[in-house]
Structures are given as C-alpha cells and as structure tokens.
Design a protein around this motif. Sequence first.
Motif, mmCIF file in Angstrom:
data_model
loop_
_atom_site.group_PDB
_atom_site.id
_atom_site.type_symbol
_atom_site.label_atom_id
_atom_site.label_comp_id
_atom_site.label_asym_id
_atom_site.label_seq_id
_atom_site.Cartn_x
_atom_site.Cartn_y
_atom_site.Cartn_z
ATOM 1 N N LEU A 191 0.829 -1.207 0.000
ATOM 2 C CA LEU A 191 0.000 0.000 0.000
ATOM 3 C C LEU A 191 0.865 1.260 0.000
ATOM 4 N N LEU A 192 1.982 1.227 0.692
ATOM 5 C CA LEU A 192 2.889 2.381 0.658
ATOM 6 C C LEU A 192 3.471 2.554 -0.750
ATOM 7 N N ARG A 193 3.786 1.443 -1.389
ATOM 8 C CA ARG A 193 4.257 1.520 -2.786
ATOM 9 C C ARG A 193 3.171 2.131 -3.669
ATOM 10 N N VAL A 246 3.216 5.404 -6.177
ATOM 11 C CA VAL A 246 2.874 5.253 -7.597
ATOM 12 C C VAL A 246 1.756 6.219 -7.966
ATOM 13 N N ILE A 247 0.720 6.266 -7.153
ATOM 14 C CA ILE A 247 -0.404 7.175 -7.412
ATOM 15 C C ILE A 247 0.077 8.626 -7.388
ATOM 16 N N THR A 248 0.874 8.959 -6.375
ATOM 17 C CA THR A 248 1.380 10.326 -6.257
ATOM 18 C C THR A 248 2.180 10.711 -7.499
ATOM 19 N N MET A 276 -0.529 17.607 -11.589
ATOM 20 C CA MET A 276 -1.029 18.011 -10.277
ATOM 21 C C MET A 276 0.147 18.441 -9.395
ATOM 22 N N GLU A 277 -0.112 19.372 -8.503
ATOM 23 C CA GLU A 277 0.901 19.804 -7.544
ATOM 24 C C GLU A 277 1.251 18.642 -6.617
ATOM 25 N N GLU A 278 2.507 18.583 -6.218
ATOM 26 C CA GLU A 278 3.018 17.474 -5.422
ATOM 27 C C GLU A 278 2.234 17.253 -4.125
ATOM 28 N N GLU A 279 2.018 18.299 -3.370
ATOM 29 C CA GLU A 279 1.323 18.154 -2.076
ATOM 30 C C GLU A 279 -0.110 17.670 -2.266
ATOM 31 N N GLU A 280 -0.806 18.194 -3.256
ATOM 32 C CA GLU A 280 -2.180 17.770 -3.522
ATOM 33 C C GLU A 280 -2.212 16.314 -3.988
ATOM 34 N N ALA A 281 -1.268 15.948 -4.853
ATOM 35 C CA ALA A 281 -1.190 14.574 -5.353
ATOM 36 C C ALA A 281 -0.956 13.604 -4.200
ATOM 37 N N PHE A 282 -0.043 13.974 -3.314
ATOM 38 C CA PHE A 282 0.272 13.109 -2.182
ATOM 39 C C PHE A 282 -0.930 12.976 -1.254
ATOM 40 N N LEU A 321 -4.144 13.264 -2.007
ATOM 41 C CA LEU A 321 -5.157 12.425 -2.658
ATOM 42 C C LEU A 321 -4.763 10.951 -2.618
ATOM 43 N N ALA A 322 -3.487 10.675 -2.803
ATOM 44 C CA ALA A 322 -3.013 9.294 -2.743
ATOM 45 C C ALA A 322 -3.163 8.740 -1.327
ATOM 46 N N GLN A 323 -2.865 9.569 -0.326
ATOM 47 C CA GLN A 323 -3.061 9.154 1.074
ATOM 48 C C GLN A 323 -4.518 8.791 1.320
ATOM 49 N N GLU A 324 -5.420 9.649 0.865
ATOM 50 C CA GLU A 324 -6.849 9.388 1.042
ATOM 51 C C GLU A 324 -7.250 8.089 0.339
ATOM 52 N N HIS A 325 -6.652 7.831 -0.814
ATOM 53 C CA HIS A 325 -6.981 6.641 -1.603
ATOM 54 C C HIS A 325 -6.629 5.351 -0.859
ATOM 55 N N ILE A 326 -5.484 5.327 -0.189
ATOM 56 C CA ILE A 326 -5.049 4.079 0.461
ATOM 57 C C ILE A 326 -5.436 3.993 1.938
ATOM 58 N N SER A 327 -5.905 5.079 2.517
ATOM 59 C CA SER A 327 -6.098 5.171 3.958
ATOM 60 C C SER A 327 -6.947 4.043 4.550
ATOM 61 N N GLN A 328 -8.093 3.779 3.973
ATOM 62 C CA GLN A 328 -8.986 2.756 4.533
ATOM 63 C C GLN A 328 -8.347 1.366 4.479
ATOM 64 N N ASP A 329 -7.769 1.023 3.333
ATOM 65 C CA ASP A 329 -7.110 -0.279 3.212
ATOM 66 C C ASP A 329 -5.904 -0.373 4.135
ATOM 67 N N LEU A 330 -5.164 0.721 4.285
ATOM 68 C CA LEU A 330 -4.022 0.727 5.196
ATOM 69 C C LEU A 330 -4.475 0.443 6.626
ATOM 70 N N GLY A 331 -5.566 1.065 7.033
ATOM 71 C CA GLY A 331 -6.108 0.810 8.366
ATOM 72 C C GLY A 331 -6.446 -0.653 8.582
ATOM 73 N N LYS A 332 -6.989 -1.291 7.566
ATOM 74 C CA LYS A 332 -7.333 -2.714 7.662
ATOM 75 C C LYS A 332 -6.077 -3.567 7.804
ATOM 76 N N GLU A 333 -5.058 -3.251 7.020
ATOM 77 C CA GLU A 333 -3.828 -4.053 7.070
ATOM 78 C C GLU A 333 -3.073 -3.838 8.384
ATOM 79 N N ILE A 334 -3.051 -2.616 8.872
ATOM 80 C CA ILE A 334 -2.429 -2.350 10.172
ATOM 81 C C ILE A 334 -3.180 -3.111 11.264
#
Length: 120
Positions: free
Chosen positions: A48-50, A54-56, A64-70, A72-85
């Motif tokens: 998920l970190l990879r 990749v998304i960013t 897209m601006e770097e901070e905005e891209a990052f 949005l990518a964080q939001e994209h993986i957040s729920q799945d990351l919570g499940k894996e943690i």
Amino acid sequence: MKELQDFTKIYQKELNYHIKDDSYDRSKTSLLTNHMLLTTEVAEVAELLRELFVITEKKISDGMEEEEAFKLAQEHISQDLGKEISDCLAYLCKLSNFFNRNMEEDFYNKMEEVRVRMTK
C-alpha cells in the motif's frame, strides 16, 4: 492496549485462530504459521505504501501539484491501510498473548529504552 489484547484473546479463541498450545509440535506449527501470516500482512502494508507513491507520481506527471497529489493518494489508500495495520496488530496481540506478555507495558518499556539510548 490491555483491553485490545484481552478482546483479541477471546475473539481468536472463539474463532479457533489462537496459537495452539496443547503440544510442542502444534505450538511450533502454529507459531511458524502465524509468523508467516504476520509477515504477509506487513508486506501488504508495504504494498500500500508503494501504491501511495505510484499514485502520487502519476498525478504529478499528469500536472497536479506534489502536495495535492500526495494528499489524494493518502486518502486513496487510507482505509485499506487501516485494515492491514489492524491485521498486523491482531497477529502481534496473538503472539503477545501466547507468551503472556503485556503489550502496553512492553511498549512503554521499549520506548524508554530507546529514549535512554538516544540521549546518551
């Protein structure tokens, strides 16, 4: 943390997911299996970190601006990351319970050990 560990002990016993302790061979097999399962979950966190990067990078290359891209990518993986943690935490609780460890106490003791080591 103690409540989480207690819940996990009951929950895993109820579902027969606990580490077996009725013989050395069953314990050995169960510990090794759970070790593999834990490392699989840790690998899923890494994946998920990879994906985050990749998304960013894709969004940045699309203009897209770097901070905005990052973000949005964080939001994209957040729920799945919570499940894996959570999966990782469940396996760590299982190991701690098998060895009769108090995770909270162990955690704070380890953090103090690191603090002392870093301030020398």
